[in-house]
Write an enzyme that holds these catalytic residues in place. Structure first.
Site, PDB file in Angstrom:
ATOM      1  N   HIS A  44      62.953  73.903  23.860  1.00 34.60           N
ATOM      2  CA  HIS A  44      63.277  74.391  22.503  1.00 34.60           C
ATOM      3  C   HIS A  44      63.589  73.203  21.580  1.00 34.60           C
ATOM      4  O   HIS A  44      64.643  73.166  20.940  1.00 34.60           O
ATOM      5  CB  HIS A  44      64.456  75.372  22.554  1.00 34.60           C
ATOM      6  CG  HIS A  44      64.453  76.334  21.396  1.00 34.60           C
ATOM      7  ND1 HIS A  44      64.767  77.664  21.519  1.00 34.60           N
ATOM      8  CD2 HIS A  44      64.163  76.158  20.081  1.00 34.60           C
ATOM      9  CE1 HIS A  44      64.681  78.257  20.349  1.00 34.60           C
ATOM     10  NE2 HIS A  44      64.308  77.359  19.447  1.00 34.60           N
ATOM     11  N   ASP A  89      57.593  76.025  24.201  1.00 32.78           N
ATOM     12  CA  ASP A  89      58.818  75.347  23.769  1.00 32.78           C
ATOM     13  C   ASP A  89      59.998  76.306  23.874  1.00 32.78           C
ATOM     14  O   ASP A  89      61.141  75.912  23.657  1.00 32.78           O
ATOM     15  CB  ASP A  89      58.674  74.869  22.307  1.00 32.78           C
ATOM     16  CG  ASP A  89      59.870  74.052  21.861  1.00 32.78           C
ATOM     17  OD1 ASP A  89      60.232  73.103  22.590  1.00 32.78           O
ATOM     18  OD2 ASP A  89      60.468  74.370  20.813  1.00 32.78           O
ATOM     19  N   ARG A 102      59.469  82.336  20.023  1.00 34.22           N
ATOM     20  CA  ARG A 102      60.607  82.840  20.805  1.00 34.22           C
ATOM     21  C   ARG A 102      60.086  83.275  22.175  1.00 34.22           C
ATOM     22  O   ARG A 102      59.004  83.884  22.277  1.00 34.22           O
ATOM     23  CB  ARG A 102      61.283  84.037  20.123  1.00 34.22           C
ATOM     24  CG  ARG A 102      62.189  83.682  18.959  1.00 34.22           C
ATOM     25  CD  ARG A 102      63.435  82.903  19.388  1.00 34.22           C
ATOM     26  NE  ARG A 102      64.283  82.532  18.255  1.00 34.22           N
ATOM     27  CZ  ARG A 102      64.203  81.392  17.581  1.00 34.22           C
ATOM     28  NH1 ARG A 102      63.329  80.473  17.914  1.00 34.22           N
ATOM     29  NH2 ARG A 102      65.045  81.147  16.584  1.00 34.22           N
ATOM     30  N   GLU A 129      65.715  81.658  28.423  1.00 36.80           N
ATOM     31  CA  GLU A 129      66.231  80.292  28.206  1.00 36.80           C
ATOM     32  C   GLU A 129      67.738  80.251  27.953  1.00 36.80           C
ATOM     33  O   GLU A 129      68.373  79.215  28.139  1.00 36.80           O
ATOM     34  CB  GLU A 129      65.493  79.620  27.039  1.00 36.80           C
ATOM     35  CG  GLU A 129      65.804  80.201  25.671  1.00 36.80           C
ATOM     36  CD  GLU A 129      65.069  79.472  24.540  1.00 36.80           C
ATOM     37  OE1 GLU A 129      63.841  79.321  24.612  1.00 36.80           O
ATOM     38  OE2 GLU A 129      65.742  79.078  23.574  1.00 36.80           O
TER      39      GLU A 129
HETATM   40  P1  NAD Z   1      58.022  83.223   8.685  1.00 35.99           P
HETATM   41  O1  NAD Z   1      58.951  84.353   8.384  1.00 35.99           O
HETATM   42  O2  NAD Z   1      57.639  82.299   7.585  1.00 35.99           O
HETATM   43  O3  NAD Z   1      56.668  83.805   9.324  1.00 35.99           O
HETATM   44  C1  NAD Z   1      56.631  84.804  10.295  1.00 35.99           C
HETATM   45  C2  NAD Z   1      55.369  85.620  10.057  1.00 35.99           C
HETATM   46  O4  NAD Z   1      55.267  86.588  11.106  1.00 35.99           O
HETATM   47  C3  NAD Z   1      55.384  86.404   8.725  1.00 35.99           C
HETATM   48  O5  NAD Z   1      54.219  86.108   7.988  1.00 35.99           O
HETATM   49  C4  NAD Z   1      55.434  87.863   9.169  1.00 35.99           C
HETATM   50  O6  NAD Z   1      54.739  88.748   8.285  1.00 35.99           O
HETATM   51  C5  NAD Z   1      54.764  87.793  10.528  1.00 35.99           C
HETATM   52  N1  NAD Z   1      55.083  88.924  11.385  1.00 35.99           N
HETATM   53  C6  NAD Z   1      56.273  89.540  11.553  1.00 35.99           C
HETATM   54  N2  NAD Z   1      56.151  90.562  12.434  1.00 35.99           N
HETATM   55  C7  NAD Z   1      54.849  90.579  12.825  1.00 35.99           C
HETATM   56  C8  NAD Z   1      54.100  91.404  13.716  1.00 35.99           C
HETATM   57  N3  NAD Z   1      54.674  92.428  14.353  1.00 35.99           N
HETATM   58  N4  NAD Z   1      52.781  91.134  13.874  1.00 35.99           N
HETATM   59  C9  NAD Z   1      52.198  90.112  13.206  1.00 35.99           C
HETATM   60  N5  NAD Z   1      52.846  89.303  12.331  1.00 35.99           N
HETATM   61  C10 NAD Z   1      54.166  89.538  12.160  1.00 35.99           C
HETATM   62  O7  NAD Z   1      58.683  82.438   9.876  1.00 35.99           O
HETATM   63  P2  NAD Z   1      58.360  80.941  10.336  1.00 35.99           P
HETATM   64  O8  NAD Z   1      59.234  79.992   9.586  1.00 35.99           O
HETATM   65  O9  NAD Z   1      56.889  80.735  10.312  1.00 35.99           O
HETATM   66  O10 NAD Z   1      58.927  80.983  11.838  1.00 35.99           O
HETATM   67  C11 NAD Z   1      58.313  81.778  12.827  1.00 35.99           C
HETATM   68  C12 NAD Z   1      59.200  81.803  14.063  1.00 35.99           C
HETATM   69  O11 NAD Z   1      59.238  80.507  14.656  1.00 35.99           O
HETATM   70  C13 NAD Z   1      60.679  82.095  13.769  1.00 35.99           C
HETATM   71  O12 NAD Z   1      60.928  83.486  13.682  1.00 35.99           O
HETATM   72  C14 NAD Z   1      61.374  81.488  14.965  1.00 35.99           C
HETATM   73  O13 NAD Z   1      61.498  82.476  15.963  1.00 35.99           O
HETATM   74  C15 NAD Z   1      60.405  80.407  15.445  1.00 35.99           C
HETATM   75  N6  NAD Z   1      60.955  79.051  15.293  1.00 35.99           N
HETATM   76  C16 NAD Z   1      61.022  78.252  16.409  1.00 35.99           C
HETATM   77  C17 NAD Z   1      61.521  76.967  16.304  1.00 35.99           C
HETATM   78  C18 NAD Z   1      61.605  76.022  17.497  1.00 35.99           C
HETATM   79  O14 NAD Z   1      62.305  75.012  17.453  1.00 35.99           O
HETATM   80  N7  NAD Z   1      60.902  76.297  18.589  1.00 35.99           N
HETATM   81  C19 NAD Z   1      61.972  76.490  15.074  1.00 35.99           C
HETATM   82  C20 NAD Z   1      61.873  77.324  13.955  1.00 35.99           C
HETATM   83  C21 NAD Z   1      61.355  78.602  14.069  1.00 35.99           C
END
Ligand code: NAD
Length: 348
Positions: free
Chosen positions: A292, A255, A231, A260
Protein backbone atom coordinates in the site's frame (compact mmCIF):
# COMPACT_ATOMS: atom_id res chain seq x y z
CA UNK A 1 -8.43 23.37 16.92
CA UNK A 2 -7.34 20.54 19.24
CA UNK A 3 -6.58 17.44 17.24
CA UNK A 4 -5.19 13.93 17.68
CA UNK A 5 -3.72 12.27 14.59
CA UNK A 6 -3.57 8.44 14.65
CA UNK A 7 -1.24 5.99 12.83
CA UNK A 8 1.38 8.65 12.22
CA UNK A 9 4.62 7.34 10.74
CA UNK A 10 7.86 9.19 11.54
CA UNK A 11 8.25 10.19 7.87
CA UNK A 12 4.88 12.05 7.91
CA UNK A 13 5.75 14.41 10.76
CA UNK A 14 7.77 16.93 8.76
CA UNK A 15 5.16 17.21 6.02
CA UNK A 16 2.40 17.79 8.59
CA UNK A 17 4.47 20.33 10.56
CA UNK A 18 5.21 22.26 7.36
CA UNK A 19 1.51 22.29 6.42
CA UNK A 20 0.27 23.14 9.93
CA UNK A 21 2.61 26.06 10.73
CA UNK A 22 1.53 25.63 14.39
CA UNK A 23 -2.05 26.72 13.55
CA UNK A 24 -3.66 23.67 15.18
CA UNK A 25 -2.67 21.91 18.38
CA UNK A 26 -2.08 18.43 16.93
CA UNK A 27 -0.98 15.44 19.01
CA UNK A 28 0.73 12.94 16.69
CA UNK A 29 0.57 9.31 17.81
CA UNK A 30 1.75 6.13 16.16
CA UNK A 31 -1.08 3.96 17.53
CA UNK A 32 -3.89 3.02 15.18
CA UNK A 33 -7.37 4.20 16.15
CA UNK A 34 -9.40 1.43 17.80
CA UNK A 35 -11.89 1.06 20.64
CA UNK A 36 -8.89 0.86 22.99
CA UNK A 37 -7.08 3.94 21.70
CA UNK A 38 -10.15 6.16 21.09
CA UNK A 39 -9.66 7.57 24.62
CA UNK A 40 -6.62 9.54 23.34
CA UNK A 41 -9.23 11.77 21.65
CA UNK A 42 -10.63 13.00 24.98
CA UNK A 43 -10.64 16.80 25.11
CA UNK A 44 -10.02 17.15 21.35
CA UNK A 45 -12.25 18.64 18.63
CA UNK A 46 -11.06 16.46 15.75
CA UNK A 47 -9.29 13.21 14.95
CA UNK A 48 -7.14 12.61 11.89
CA UNK A 49 -6.97 9.01 10.65
CA UNK A 50 -5.58 6.80 7.88
CA UNK A 51 -6.83 3.76 5.95
CA UNK A 52 -5.83 1.13 8.52
CA UNK A 53 -7.56 2.88 11.42
CA UNK A 54 -10.73 1.34 12.82
CA UNK A 55 -13.43 3.95 12.24
CA UNK A 56 -16.29 1.49 12.55
CA UNK A 57 -19.64 2.25 14.24
CA UNK A 58 -18.57 1.45 17.79
CA UNK A 59 -15.42 3.56 17.51
CA UNK A 60 -17.35 6.46 15.94
CA UNK A 61 -19.87 6.29 18.80
CA UNK A 62 -17.08 6.30 21.36
CA UNK A 63 -15.46 9.32 19.65
CA UNK A 64 -18.84 11.11 19.63
CA UNK A 65 -19.28 10.36 23.35
CA UNK A 66 -15.85 11.95 23.92
CA UNK A 67 -17.02 15.13 22.14
CA UNK A 68 -15.30 14.68 18.77
CA UNK A 69 -16.98 16.80 16.09
CA UNK A 70 -14.74 16.14 13.09
CA UNK A 71 -12.90 13.20 11.51
CA UNK A 72 -10.43 13.90 8.70
CA UNK A 73 -8.84 10.99 6.85
CA UNK A 74 -5.44 11.43 5.20
CA UNK A 75 -6.63 9.28 2.28
CA UNK A 76 -8.81 9.53 -0.81
CA UNK A 77 -10.69 6.30 -0.01
CA UNK A 78 -13.21 6.44 2.84
CA UNK A 79 -14.25 2.76 2.97
CA UNK A 80 -12.69 2.41 6.45
CA UNK A 81 -15.16 4.92 7.94
CA UNK A 82 -18.73 4.11 8.99
CA UNK A 83 -20.19 7.21 7.37
CA UNK A 84 -23.77 6.50 8.47
CA UNK A 85 -22.71 6.23 12.12
CA UNK A 86 -20.80 9.52 11.86
CA UNK A 87 -23.72 11.27 10.23
CA UNK A 88 -26.08 9.96 12.89
CA UNK A 89 -23.87 11.41 15.63
CA UNK A 90 -23.38 14.74 13.79
CA UNK A 91 -19.66 14.17 13.16
CA UNK A 92 -18.38 15.89 10.02
CA UNK A 93 -16.05 13.90 7.75
CA UNK A 94 -13.43 14.94 5.24
CA UNK A 95 -10.97 13.18 2.97
CA UNK A 96 -8.26 14.29 0.54
CA UNK A 97 -10.09 13.66 -2.72
CA UNK A 98 -7.29 14.08 -5.23
CA UNK A 99 -3.88 14.72 -3.74
CA UNK A 100 -1.67 13.34 -6.49
CA UNK A 101 -3.38 10.93 -8.89
CA UNK A 102 -0.09 10.60 -10.78
CA UNK A 103 1.60 9.06 -7.72
CA UNK A 104 -0.83 6.13 -7.76
CA UNK A 105 -1.01 5.92 -11.57
CA UNK A 106 2.78 5.78 -11.87
CA UNK A 107 2.91 3.02 -9.24
CA UNK A 108 0.25 0.99 -11.10
CA UNK A 109 2.36 1.26 -14.26
CA UNK A 110 5.53 0.43 -12.28
CA UNK A 111 3.89 -2.82 -11.12
CA UNK A 112 2.81 -3.62 -14.70
CA UNK A 113 6.30 -2.99 -16.12
CA UNK A 114 8.07 -4.87 -13.32
CA UNK A 115 5.81 -7.88 -13.94
CA UNK A 116 6.08 -7.84 -17.73
CA UNK A 117 9.89 -7.45 -17.70
CA UNK A 118 10.37 -9.90 -14.77
CA UNK A 119 12.38 -7.32 -12.85
CA UNK A 120 12.01 -9.09 -9.49
CA UNK A 121 13.56 -12.28 -10.92
CA UNK A 122 16.31 -10.35 -12.77
CA UNK A 123 17.26 -8.38 -9.63
CA UNK A 124 17.21 -11.50 -7.44
CA UNK A 125 19.39 -13.41 -9.95
CA UNK A 126 21.76 -10.42 -10.15
CA UNK A 127 22.27 -10.52 -6.38
CA UNK A 128 23.71 -14.02 -6.92
CA UNK A 129 25.84 -12.88 -9.90
CA UNK A 130 23.57 -14.95 -12.15
CA UNK A 131 23.13 -13.02 -15.40
CA UNK A 132 21.35 -15.70 -17.49
CA UNK A 133 18.35 -14.57 -19.53
CA UNK A 134 16.43 -17.84 -19.98
CA UNK A 135 13.64 -16.92 -17.57
CA UNK A 136 13.50 -13.20 -18.25
CA UNK A 137 11.49 -13.00 -21.49
CA UNK A 138 8.87 -10.25 -21.20
CA UNK A 139 6.34 -8.59 -23.51
CA UNK A 140 5.83 -5.15 -25.08
CA UNK A 141 2.99 -2.92 -23.90
CA UNK A 142 3.02 -1.20 -27.31
CA UNK A 143 -0.12 -2.25 -29.25
CA UNK A 144 -1.61 -4.13 -26.27
CA UNK A 145 -5.13 -3.39 -25.01
CA UNK A 146 -5.36 -1.97 -21.49
CA UNK A 147 -8.71 -1.86 -19.68
CA UNK A 148 -9.16 0.82 -17.01
CA UNK A 149 -11.99 0.17 -14.54
CA UNK A 150 -12.94 3.51 -12.95
CA UNK A 151 -12.24 6.67 -14.90
CA UNK A 152 -11.78 9.10 -12.02
CA UNK A 153 -8.64 11.04 -11.16
CA UNK A 154 -6.33 8.00 -10.93
CA UNK A 155 -7.92 5.97 -13.72
CA UNK A 156 -7.53 8.87 -16.18
CA UNK A 157 -3.91 9.48 -15.09
CA UNK A 158 -3.15 5.76 -15.61
CA UNK A 159 -4.85 5.78 -19.02
CA UNK A 160 -2.70 8.73 -20.10
CA UNK A 161 0.52 6.82 -19.33
CA UNK A 162 -0.63 3.68 -21.16
CA UNK A 163 -1.74 5.86 -24.09
CA UNK A 164 1.83 7.19 -24.15
CA UNK A 165 3.14 3.62 -24.43
CA UNK A 166 1.08 3.18 -27.62
CA UNK A 167 -1.58 0.99 -25.99
CA UNK A 168 -5.21 0.86 -27.01
CA UNK A 169 -7.09 1.94 -23.86
CA UNK A 170 -10.61 0.75 -22.98
CA UNK A 171 -12.46 2.36 -20.08
CA UNK A 172 -15.46 1.55 -17.92
CA UNK A 173 -17.17 3.73 -15.31
CA UNK A 174 -20.70 4.19 -13.97
CA UNK A 175 -20.35 7.93 -14.66
CA UNK A 176 -19.08 9.03 -18.07
CA UNK A 177 -16.28 11.52 -17.49
CA UNK A 178 -16.01 14.74 -19.53
CA UNK A 179 -12.39 14.40 -20.58
CA UNK A 180 -11.97 10.97 -22.18
CA UNK A 181 -8.63 11.56 -23.95
CA UNK A 182 -7.88 8.50 -26.11
CA UNK A 183 -10.08 6.08 -24.17
CA UNK A 184 -12.75 3.92 -25.78
CA UNK A 185 -15.71 3.63 -23.39
CA UNK A 186 -17.02 0.07 -23.14
CA UNK A 187 -19.36 -2.08 -21.06
CA UNK A 188 -17.62 -3.91 -18.21
CA UNK A 189 -17.94 -7.32 -19.92
CA UNK A 190 -16.37 -5.98 -23.13
CA UNK A 191 -13.48 -4.53 -21.14
CA UNK A 192 -12.95 -7.81 -19.26
CA UNK A 193 -12.95 -9.93 -22.44
CA UNK A 194 -10.96 -7.51 -24.62
CA UNK A 195 -8.08 -6.43 -22.38
CA UNK A 196 -4.55 -7.83 -22.11
CA UNK A 197 -4.02 -5.72 -18.98
CA UNK A 198 -6.74 -4.63 -16.52
CA UNK A 199 -6.07 -1.85 -14.00
CA UNK A 200 -8.64 -1.18 -11.28
CA UNK A 201 -9.37 2.36 -10.04
CA UNK A 202 -12.82 2.32 -8.42
CA UNK A 203 -13.52 2.92 -4.71
CA UNK A 204 -14.46 -0.03 -2.50
CA UNK A 205 -18.23 0.08 -1.96
CA UNK A 206 -21.01 -2.49 -1.50
CA UNK A 207 -21.39 -2.42 -5.32
CA UNK A 208 -17.70 -2.86 -6.17
CA UNK A 209 -16.70 -5.39 -3.46
CA UNK A 210 -15.36 -8.58 -5.15
CA UNK A 211 -16.03 -7.17 -8.63
CA UNK A 212 -13.06 -9.30 -9.74
CA UNK A 213 -14.37 -12.75 -8.81
CA UNK A 214 -14.53 -16.16 -10.55
CA UNK A 215 -17.32 -15.02 -12.91
CA UNK A 216 -15.42 -11.90 -13.97
CA UNK A 217 -12.14 -13.82 -14.35
CA UNK A 218 -13.88 -16.42 -16.57
CA UNK A 219 -14.65 -13.62 -19.08
CA UNK A 220 -11.00 -12.47 -19.30
CA UNK A 221 -8.35 -13.39 -21.88
CA UNK A 222 -6.09 -16.30 -20.88
CA UNK A 223 -2.88 -14.94 -19.35
CA UNK A 224 -4.39 -11.52 -18.55
CA UNK A 225 -2.46 -9.12 -16.32
CA UNK A 226 -4.46 -7.57 -13.43
CA UNK A 227 -3.22 -4.54 -11.49
CA UNK A 228 -4.95 -3.35 -8.31
CA UNK A 229 -3.74 -0.18 -6.61
CA UNK A 230 -7.22 0.72 -5.39
CA UNK A 231 -8.55 -1.40 -2.51
CA UNK A 232 -7.92 -5.07 -1.70
CA UNK A 233 -11.60 -5.98 -1.35
CA UNK A 234 -12.23 -5.30 -5.06
CA UNK A 235 -10.62 -8.69 -5.82
CA UNK A 236 -11.92 -11.91 -4.27
CA UNK A 237 -8.58 -13.40 -3.25
CA UNK A 238 -9.92 -16.94 -2.91
CA UNK A 239 -11.05 -16.78 -6.58
CA UNK A 240 -7.89 -15.25 -8.03
CA UNK A 241 -5.52 -17.77 -6.39
CA UNK A 242 -6.72 -20.80 -8.45
CA UNK A 243 -6.87 -18.60 -11.59
CA UNK A 244 -3.21 -17.69 -11.07
CA UNK A 245 -2.25 -21.28 -10.42
CA UNK A 246 -4.02 -22.49 -13.60
CA UNK A 247 -2.44 -19.68 -15.70
CA UNK A 248 -5.83 -18.10 -16.57
CA UNK A 249 -4.50 -14.99 -14.85
CA UNK A 250 -0.92 -14.58 -16.08
CA UNK A 251 0.23 -11.73 -13.86
CA UNK A 252 -1.08 -10.00 -10.75
CA UNK A 253 0.25 -6.71 -9.39
CA UNK A 254 -1.17 -5.64 -6.04
CA UNK A 255 -0.51 -2.58 -3.93
CA UNK A 256 -3.52 -3.47 -1.80
CA UNK A 257 -4.68 -6.78 -0.37
CA UNK A 258 -8.13 -7.89 0.80
CA UNK A 259 -6.90 -8.73 4.31
CA UNK A 260 -4.13 -6.12 4.63
CA UNK A 261 -5.52 -4.56 7.83
CA UNK A 262 -3.25 -5.47 10.74
CA UNK A 263 -0.47 -6.58 8.34
CA UNK A 264 0.45 -3.79 5.93
CA UNK A 265 2.34 -0.72 7.17
CA UNK A 266 4.22 -2.73 9.84
CA UNK A 267 7.09 -5.24 9.97
CA UNK A 268 5.65 -8.78 10.28
CA UNK A 269 8.86 -10.66 9.42
CA UNK A 270 8.14 -13.27 12.11
CA UNK A 271 4.50 -13.82 11.09
CA UNK A 272 4.87 -15.56 7.71
CA UNK A 273 2.31 -18.23 8.62
CA UNK A 274 -0.25 -15.64 9.75
CA UNK A 275 -2.03 -15.38 6.39
CA UNK A 276 -1.77 -18.45 4.16
CA UNK A 277 -3.47 -16.79 1.16
CA UNK A 278 -1.02 -13.88 1.24
CA UNK A 279 1.86 -16.36 1.51
CA UNK A 280 0.55 -18.25 -1.55
CA UNK A 281 0.30 -14.99 -3.49
CA UNK A 282 3.81 -13.85 -2.51
CA UNK A 283 5.34 -17.22 -3.42
CA UNK A 284 3.77 -17.13 -6.92
CA UNK A 285 6.46 -15.87 -9.35
CA UNK A 286 3.82 -14.05 -11.42
CA UNK A 287 2.58 -11.99 -8.49
CA UNK A 288 4.12 -8.74 -7.29
CA UNK A 289 2.91 -7.20 -4.04
CA UNK A 290 3.81 -3.81 -2.61
CA UNK A 291 2.57 -2.72 0.84
CA UNK A 292 0.00 0.00 0.00
CA UNK A 293 2.75 2.42 -1.01
CA UNK A 294 1.32 3.85 -4.25
CA UNK A 295 0.63 7.17 -2.49
CA UNK A 296 4.11 7.28 -0.97
CA UNK A 297 5.86 10.06 -2.87
CA UNK A 298 7.19 13.32 -1.43
CA UNK A 299 4.74 15.30 -3.54
CA UNK A 300 1.73 13.23 -2.47
CA UNK A 301 2.69 13.25 1.23
CA UNK A 302 2.98 17.05 1.22
CA UNK A 303 -0.34 17.43 -0.61
CA UNK A 304 -2.06 15.03 1.82
CA UNK A 305 -0.73 17.10 4.74
CA UNK A 306 -1.71 20.41 3.07
CA UNK A 307 -5.26 19.26 2.31
CA UNK A 308 -5.73 17.73 5.76
CA UNK A 309 -4.70 21.00 7.44
CA UNK A 310 -6.89 22.95 4.97
CA UNK A 311 -9.85 20.76 6.05
CA UNK A 312 -9.16 21.58 9.72
CA UNK A 313 -8.82 25.32 8.85
CA UNK A 314 -12.22 25.34 7.15
CA UNK A 315 -13.90 23.48 10.01
CA UNK A 316 -12.39 25.93 12.49
CA UNK A 317 -13.95 28.77 10.49
CA UNK A 318 -17.23 26.77 10.56
CA UNK A 319 -17.12 26.42 6.78
CA UNK A 320 -17.81 23.35 4.65
CA UNK A 321 -14.73 21.52 3.34
CA UNK A 322 -16.17 21.49 -0.21
CA UNK A 323 -15.06 18.56 -2.37
CA UNK A 324 -13.44 16.97 0.66
CA UNK A 325 -16.81 16.59 2.42
CA UNK A 326 -17.82 12.93 2.45
CA UNK A 327 -21.07 13.31 4.42
CA UNK A 328 -23.71 12.26 1.90
CA UNK A 329 -26.41 14.48 3.41
CA UNK A 330 -24.26 17.62 3.41
CA UNK A 331 -26.34 20.44 1.94
CA UNK A 332 -23.61 23.06 1.86
CA UNK A 333 -21.18 21.02 -0.26
CA UNK A 334 -19.37 23.25 -2.72
CA UNK A 335 -16.39 22.79 -5.00
CA UNK A 336 -15.05 26.21 -4.15
CA UNK A 337 -11.87 25.34 -2.25
CA UNK A 338 -8.79 26.65 -4.05
CA UNK A 339 -5.81 24.33 -3.62
CA UNK A 340 -2.36 25.34 -4.71
CA UNK A 341 0.16 22.59 -5.41
CA UNK A 342 3.53 24.02 -4.39
CA UNK A 343 6.28 21.44 -4.05
CA UNK A 344 9.30 23.69 -4.39
CA UNK A 345 10.32 23.25 -0.76
CA UNK A 346 10.15 19.48 -0.56
CA UNK A 347 12.79 17.57 1.33
CA UNK A 348 15.38 15.91 -0.91
P1 NAD B 1 -12.24 9.07 -8.03
O1 NAD B 1 -13.42 9.28 -7.15
O2 NAD B 1 -11.65 10.24 -8.73
O3 NAD B 1 -12.60 7.97 -9.15
C1 NAD B 1 -13.29 6.79 -8.88
C2 NAD B 1 -14.12 6.46 -10.11
O4 NAD B 1 -14.76 5.20 -9.89
C3 NAD B 1 -15.25 7.49 -10.38
O5 NAD B 1 -15.15 7.96 -11.71
C4 NAD B 1 -16.53 6.70 -10.14
O6 NAD B 1 -17.61 7.10 -10.98
C5 NAD B 1 -16.07 5.28 -10.45
N1 NAD B 1 -16.93 4.26 -9.86
C6 NAD B 1 -17.49 4.25 -8.63
N2 NAD B 1 -18.23 3.12 -8.47
C7 NAD B 1 -18.12 2.42 -9.63
C8 NAD B 1 -18.65 1.18 -10.08
N3 NAD B 1 -19.47 0.46 -9.30
N4 NAD B 1 -18.33 0.77 -11.33
C9 NAD B 1 -17.53 1.51 -12.12
N5 NAD B 1 -17.00 2.71 -11.76
C10 NAD B 1 -17.29 3.14 -10.51
O7 NAD B 1 -11.16 8.35 -7.14
P2 NAD B 1 -9.59 8.24 -7.43
O8 NAD B 1 -8.90 9.42 -6.83
O9 NAD B 1 -9.38 7.94 -8.87
O10 NAD B 1 -9.22 6.99 -6.50
C11 NAD B 1 -9.71 5.69 -6.80
C12 NAD B 1 -9.40 4.77 -5.63
O11 NAD B 1 -7.99 4.58 -5.52
C13 NAD B 1 -9.78 5.35 -4.25
O12 NAD B 1 -11.15 5.11 -3.95
C14 NAD B 1 -8.88 4.58 -3.32
O13 NAD B 1 -9.55 3.42 -2.89
C15 NAD B 1 -7.69 4.18 -4.20
N6 NAD B 1 -6.44 4.83 -3.78
C16 NAD B 1 -5.36 4.03 -3.48
C17 NAD B 1 -4.17 4.60 -3.10
C18 NAD B 1 -2.93 3.77 -2.78
O14 NAD B 1 -1.98 4.27 -2.17
N7 NAD B 1 -2.88 2.50 -3.17
C19 NAD B 1 -4.05 5.99 -3.01
C20 NAD B 1 -5.16 6.77 -3.33
C21 NAD B 1 -6.35 6.19 -3.73
Amino acid sequence: MKVVAYSIKPFEKEFLARANQKKHDITLISNALSLDTASFAEGKDAVVVFTNDDVSRDVVNKLADLGIKYIATRSGGTDHIDKKAAEKRGIKLANVPSYSPQAIAEHAVALALALSRKLEKAIEQGHHFNFRQDELIGFNFYNKTVGIIGLGHIGLATAAIFNGFGCKVLGYDVVVPGNLQDIKLTALDELLSGSDVISIHVPLTDQTKHMINAQAIAKMKPGVMIINTSRGGLIKTSDILPALESGKVGYLGLDVYEFEKGLFFEDHTGDKQKDSMLKRLIENPNVLITPHQAFLTKEALQEIANQTIANLDLWQQEKCVGDACVNKECKTKTTARPLKMDHTNLLP
